[in-house]
Design an enzyme around this catalytic site. Structure first.
Site, PDB file in Angstrom:
ATOM      1  N   PRO A  10       0.794  -1.224   0.000  1.00  0.00           N
ATOM      2  CA  PRO A  10       0.000   0.000   0.000  1.00  0.00           C
ATOM      3  C   PRO A  10       0.826   1.274   0.000  1.00  0.00           C
ATOM      4  O   PRO A  10       1.873   1.354   0.633  1.00  0.00           O
ATOM      5  CB  PRO A  10      -0.796  -0.105   1.309  1.00  0.00           C
ATOM      6  CG  PRO A  10      -0.027  -1.057   2.156  1.00  0.00           C
ATOM      7  CD  PRO A  10       0.588  -2.036   1.208  1.00  0.00           C
ATOM      8  N   ASN A  11       0.308   2.242  -0.742  1.00  0.00           N
ATOM      9  CA  ASN A  11       0.861   3.605  -0.835  1.00  0.00           C
ATOM     10  C   ASN A  11       2.145   3.707  -1.648  1.00  0.00           C
ATOM     11  O   ASN A  11       2.642   4.805  -1.875  1.00  0.00           O
ATOM     12  CB  ASN A  11       1.066   4.230   0.567  1.00  0.00           C
ATOM     13  CG  ASN A  11      -0.248   4.341   1.318  1.00  0.00           C
ATOM     14  OD1 ASN A  11      -1.198   4.925   0.790  1.00  0.00           O
ATOM     15  ND2 ASN A  11      -0.332   3.776   2.504  1.00  0.00           N
ATOM     16  N   ARG A  18       4.871  11.125  -2.441  1.00  0.00           N
ATOM     17  CA  ARG A  18       4.666  10.798  -1.034  1.00  0.00           C
ATOM     18  C   ARG A  18       5.953  11.036  -0.233  1.00  0.00           C
ATOM     19  O   ARG A  18       6.964  10.366  -0.471  1.00  0.00           O
ATOM     20  CB  ARG A  18       4.311   9.306  -0.975  1.00  0.00           C
ATOM     21  CG  ARG A  18       4.179   8.747   0.388  1.00  0.00           C
ATOM     22  CD  ARG A  18       4.133   7.225   0.336  1.00  0.00           C
ATOM     23  NE  ARG A  18       3.911   6.710   1.667  1.00  0.00           N
ATOM     24  CZ  ARG A  18       4.184   5.491   2.043  1.00  0.00           C
ATOM     25  NH1 ARG A  18       4.681   4.626   1.176  1.00  0.00           N
ATOM     26  NH2 ARG A  18       3.964   5.097   3.269  1.00  0.00           N
ATOM     27  N   TYR A  23      11.154   8.951   1.358  1.00  0.00           N
ATOM     28  CA  TYR A  23      11.163   7.853   0.376  1.00  0.00           C
ATOM     29  C   TYR A  23      11.882   8.188  -0.931  1.00  0.00           C
ATOM     30  O   TYR A  23      12.014   7.315  -1.793  1.00  0.00           O
ATOM     31  CB  TYR A  23       9.714   7.433   0.071  1.00  0.00           C
ATOM     32  CG  TYR A  23       9.006   6.870   1.289  1.00  0.00           C
ATOM     33  CD1 TYR A  23       9.475   5.710   1.904  1.00  0.00           C
ATOM     34  CD2 TYR A  23       7.903   7.505   1.843  1.00  0.00           C
ATOM     35  CE1 TYR A  23       8.851   5.200   3.029  1.00  0.00           C
ATOM     36  CE2 TYR A  23       7.262   7.000   2.970  1.00  0.00           C
ATOM     37  CZ  TYR A  23       7.746   5.847   3.555  1.00  0.00           C
ATOM     38  OH  TYR A  23       7.127   5.330   4.669  1.00  0.00           O
ATOM     39  N   ASN A  74       8.155  -5.491  -0.827  1.00  0.00           N
ATOM     40  CA  ASN A  74       8.021  -4.307   0.021  1.00  0.00           C
ATOM     41  C   ASN A  74       6.542  -4.241   0.393  1.00  0.00           C
ATOM     42  O   ASN A  74       5.724  -3.769  -0.399  1.00  0.00           O
ATOM     43  CB  ASN A  74       8.468  -3.032  -0.696  1.00  0.00           C
ATOM     44  CG  ASN A  74       8.401  -1.818   0.226  1.00  0.00           C
ATOM     45  OD1 ASN A  74       7.846  -1.887   1.328  1.00  0.00           O
ATOM     46  ND2 ASN A  74       8.967  -0.708  -0.224  1.00  0.00           N
ATOM     47  N   ALA A  77       3.123  -0.655   4.845  1.00  0.00           N
ATOM     48  CA  ALA A  77       2.649  -0.687   6.231  1.00  0.00           C
ATOM     49  C   ALA A  77       2.170  -2.074   6.660  1.00  0.00           C
ATOM     50  O   ALA A  77       2.156  -2.381   7.862  1.00  0.00           O
ATOM     51  CB  ALA A  77       1.529   0.333   6.418  1.00  0.00           C
ATOM     52  N   GLU A  98      12.661  -9.338   2.169  1.00  0.00           N
ATOM     53  CA  GLU A  98      11.868  -8.165   2.578  1.00  0.00           C
ATOM     54  C   GLU A  98      12.654  -6.905   2.215  1.00  0.00           C
ATOM     55  O   GLU A  98      13.852  -6.826   2.482  1.00  0.00           O
ATOM     56  CB  GLU A  98      11.642  -8.226   4.100  1.00  0.00           C
ATOM     57  CG  GLU A  98      10.971  -6.980   4.669  1.00  0.00           C
ATOM     58  CD  GLU A  98      10.764  -7.068   6.196  1.00  0.00           C
ATOM     59  OE1 GLU A  98      10.805  -8.183   6.765  1.00  0.00           O
ATOM     60  OE2 GLU A  98      10.575  -6.005   6.807  1.00  0.00           O
ATOM     61  N   HIS A 100      12.736  -2.500   2.057  1.00  0.00           N
ATOM     62  CA  HIS A 100      12.188  -1.175   2.385  1.00  0.00           C
ATOM     63  C   HIS A 100      13.101  -0.101   1.826  1.00  0.00           C
ATOM     64  O   HIS A 100      14.332  -0.231   1.878  1.00  0.00           O
ATOM     65  CB  HIS A 100      12.073  -0.975   3.898  1.00  0.00           C
ATOM     66  CG  HIS A 100      11.200  -1.985   4.545  1.00  0.00           C
ATOM     67  ND1 HIS A 100       9.831  -1.955   4.429  1.00  0.00           N
ATOM     68  CD2 HIS A 100      11.494  -3.089   5.273  1.00  0.00           C
ATOM     69  CE1 HIS A 100       9.321  -2.988   5.079  1.00  0.00           C
ATOM     70  NE2 HIS A 100      10.310  -3.696   5.593  1.00  0.00           N
ATOM     71  N   ARG A 107      13.162   5.077  12.439  1.00  0.00           N
ATOM     72  CA  ARG A 107      11.888   5.791  12.385  1.00  0.00           C
ATOM     73  C   ARG A 107      11.023   5.456  13.613  1.00  0.00           C
ATOM     74  O   ARG A 107      11.531   4.991  14.625  1.00  0.00           O
ATOM     75  CB  ARG A 107      11.201   5.460  11.050  1.00  0.00           C
ATOM     76  CG  ARG A 107      12.067   5.857   9.838  1.00  0.00           C
ATOM     77  CD  ARG A 107      11.368   5.591   8.530  1.00  0.00           C
ATOM     78  NE  ARG A 107      10.142   6.363   8.431  1.00  0.00           N
ATOM     79  CZ  ARG A 107       9.144   6.086   7.572  1.00  0.00           C
ATOM     80  NH1 ARG A 107       9.263   5.071   6.738  1.00  0.00           N
ATOM     81  NH2 ARG A 107       8.068   6.830   7.548  1.00  0.00           N
TER      82      ARG A 107
HETATM   83  C1  DQA Z   1       8.266   1.212   3.705  1.00  0.00           C
HETATM   84  C2  DQA Z   1       8.356   1.412   5.227  1.00  0.00           C
HETATM   85  C3  DQA Z   1       7.006   1.179   5.896  1.00  0.00           C
HETATM   86  O1  DQA Z   1       7.117   1.411   7.294  1.00  0.00           O
HETATM   87  C4  DQA Z   1       5.967   2.135   5.327  1.00  0.00           C
HETATM   88  O2  DQA Z   1       4.706   1.877   5.888  1.00  0.00           O
HETATM   89  C5  DQA Z   1       5.929   2.121   3.845  1.00  0.00           C
HETATM   90  C6  DQA Z   1       7.164   2.064   3.098  1.00  0.00           C
HETATM   91  C7  DQA Z   1       9.584   1.557   2.984  1.00  0.00           C
HETATM   92  O3  DQA Z   1       9.749   1.149   1.845  1.00  0.00           O
HETATM   93  O4  DQA Z   1      10.431   2.263   3.564  1.00  0.00           O
HETATM   94  O5  DQA Z   1       4.857   2.244   3.244  1.00  0.00           O
HETATM   95  O6  DQA Z   1       7.981  -0.163   3.457  1.00  0.00           O
END
Ligand code: DQA
Length: 149
Positions: A10-11, A18, A23, A74, A77, A98, A100, A107
């Site tokens: 998501p997002n 964003r 990011y 990735n 959240a 995994e 990120h 954070r």
């Molecule tokens: C993320 C880190 C997560 O905590 C966050 O909710 C994201 C992006 C990252 O790529 O740094 O949506 O996965």
């Protein structure tokens, strides 16, 4: 050769707009391009996807069991909330990493726990879009080792 599934939660479709200070300025299509170039260098192909829906990510991970050589995930959240994605990864039976963009450990405390980490081979975070490149390198090496072993 089966593709590497590069799955985004998501997002992540909002990258570029964003929180660029967290990011970076790159968009998801730009990261996809980067992944395709790196995969070609490694002799791999990628199937690159994004969803805001937890169940869709679960279904893609289930699909990866028979259709993918490995998974770079990735989960956004959902990393910090999803037992369903954890369970799907445990059942997937292919190498998984995994990923990120941000260093989640620098954070908020709620980002310090991952439900994904215990169900994958390893975790890469904090290198911006280069985290995806490092994940592909890790998967290439895991896939080669499995072949040899
Ligand atoms: C993320 C880190 C997560 O905590 C966050 O909710 C994201 C992006 C990252 O790529 O740094 O949506 O996965």
């Amino acid at each position: 050769m089966k593709p590497i599934y590069v799955l985004n939660g998501p997002n992540l479709n909002m990258l570029g707009q964003r929180e660029p200070s967290v990011y970076g300025a790159e968009t998801l299509p730009e990261i996809e391009k980067l992944c395709r170039a790196k995969a070609a260098e490694l002799g791999l192909t990628v199937d690159f996807r994004q969803s805001n829906i937890e169940g869709e990510l679960v279904s893609w991970i289930q699909e990866a069991r028979s259709k993918a050589a490995g998974i770079a995930l990735n989960a956004g959240a959902y990393t910090h909330t999803s037992v369903a994605i954890h369970d799907a990864l445990r059942a997937a039976d292919v190498p998984a990493v995994e990923v990120h963009l941000s260093n989640v450990y620098k954070r908020e405390a709620f980002r310090h726990h991952s439900f994904i980490a215990a169900a994958v081979n390893g975790v890469i975070c904090g290198f911006g879009s280069h985290s995806y490149v490092l994940a592909l390198e890790a998967l290439a090496s895991l896939i080669n080792t499995n072949k040899k072993g």
